[in-house]
Design a protein around this motif. Structure first.
Motif, mmCIF file in Angstrom:
data_model
loop_
_atom_site.group_PDB
_atom_site.id
_atom_site.type_symbol
_atom_site.label_atom_id
_atom_site.label_comp_id
_atom_site.label_asym_id
_atom_site.label_seq_id
_atom_site.Cartn_x
_atom_site.Cartn_y
_atom_site.Cartn_z
ATOM 1 N N ALA A 117 0.829 -1.208 0.000
ATOM 2 C CA ALA A 117 0.000 0.000 0.000
ATOM 3 C C ALA A 117 0.862 1.257 0.000
ATOM 4 O O ALA A 117 0.544 2.245 -0.672
ATOM 5 N N THR A 118 1.969 1.218 0.726
ATOM 6 C CA THR A 118 2.882 2.369 0.753
ATOM 7 C C THR A 118 3.497 2.606 -0.616
ATOM 8 O O THR A 118 3.583 3.746 -1.087
ATOM 9 N N ALA A 119 3.915 1.532 -1.276
ATOM 10 C CA ALA A 119 4.520 1.668 -2.606
ATOM 11 C C ALA A 119 3.520 2.225 -3.613
ATOM 12 O O ALA A 119 3.874 3.046 -4.468
ATOM 13 N N LEU A 120 2.267 1.794 -3.518
ATOM 14 C CA LEU A 120 1.241 2.273 -4.446
ATOM 15 C C LEU A 120 1.006 3.778 -4.315
ATOM 16 O O LEU A 120 0.574 4.431 -5.264
ATOM 17 N N LYS A 121 1.300 4.320 -3.148
ATOM 18 C CA LYS A 121 1.068 5.744 -2.903
ATOM 19 C C LYS A 121 2.264 6.614 -3.275
ATOM 20 O O LYS A 121 2.157 7.844 -3.275
ATOM 21 N N LYS A 122 3.398 5.993 -3.567
ATOM 22 C CA LYS A 122 4.615 6.761 -3.828
ATOM 23 C C LYS A 122 4.589 7.359 -5.234
ATOM 24 O O LYS A 122 4.669 6.629 -6.221
ATOM 25 N N GLY A 123 4.475 8.660 -5.312
ATOM 26 C CA GLY A 123 4.498 9.325 -6.608
ATOM 27 C C GLY A 123 3.475 10.439 -6.699
ATOM 28 O O GLY A 123 2.457 10.439 -5.992
ATOM 29 N N ASP A 124 3.751 11.400 -7.564
ATOM 30 C CA ASP A 124 2.856 12.527 -7.805
ATOM 31 C C ASP A 124 2.334 12.479 -9.233
ATOM 32 O O ASP A 124 2.889 11.787 -10.095
#
Length: 237
Positions: free
Chosen positions: A215-222
């Protein structure tokens, strides 16, 4: 005279105590920044020309798989790209995904074995941010899978278009195998302050990872980082 000699001895002790940690730090920096002794042809240490990173082979004499461009093929293990042994070249699916520094991404080859017990298909889909896919944790099997789409989201729109055009798109029930995400990569010399960290798109491997980490990886990025690529495994029965 005695006081002066004592003061000189104390000064020397202070300088030695100050110098030893600095010498140790300098040696540690040198050791971390050194080029590995082994040469790529020896089958032990391999250099990725695109990133400049060195990878240690599992054992002497084992050569890594390279794609048609001569670049290393990888298995994504969490945030780490792991070289694939050339002996495994006939196993798994190979998918090309754009990764690298935001300003100069390039396609690289990633290898995925099938995990599902039933017949399945491994595919990649690319969606603009925000993606709009709802994932859920399969606690029994330790995987993340798609359970729905946010109404009106990019994924929802793509799924509706795909029904008419046969376009490749995510579906409910697909298992997440990997996704691109944004992180900061430190060039080798940046440890000495010569180069700042670079905002980079990498492939995150979800296999064997906890739901919290995925879940953390899926949120990484703009949104400014560009589209997200998902590697999915789809049951065919």
């Amino acid at each position: 005279m005695i006081a002066s000699a004592c003061q000189q001895a104390a000064d020397r002790a202070f300088l030695i105590a100050l110098a030893l940690p600095l010498v140790g730090l300098a040696f540690a920096v040198f050791w971390n920044l050194r080029t590995p002794d082994a040469k790529p042809d020896e089958g032990e240490v391999f250099r990725d020309p695109e990133s400049g990173a060195f990878f240690q082979g599992p054992e002497p004499g084992v050569l890594p798989e390279r794609d048609s461009r001569g670049e290393l093929a990888f298995r994504p293990l969490s945030y780490t790209p792991w070289p694939v042994e050339a002996a495994e070249a006939q196993e798994g699916e190979r998918i090309r995904v754009d990764v690298g520094p935001i300003s100069r991404r390039s396609p690289r080859t990633f290898v995925f074995d099938r995990l599902l017990s039933q017949p399945s298909q491994i595919l990649s889909v690319t969606l603009p941010r925000p993606v709009g896919i709802v994932f859920e944790e399969d606690k029994r099997k330790g995987r993340a899978k798609i359970c729905g789409f946010v109404p009106g989201s990019n994924a929802d729109k793509q799924a509706k278009v795909a029904k008419l055009s046969q376009q490749q798109c995510p579906r409910v029930g697909d298992v997440l195998r990997a996704c691109t995400c944004t992180t900061f990569v430190f060039p080798t010399r940046s440890l000495l302050g010569a180069q700042p960290p670079v905002r980079t798109i990498i492939m995150y491997g979800a296999d064997g990872q906890t739901w919290a980490k995925v879940a953390t990886a899926l949120k990484k990025g703009d949104k400014s980082d560009g589209a997200v690529t998902l590697v999915l495994e789809r049951p065919l029965s």
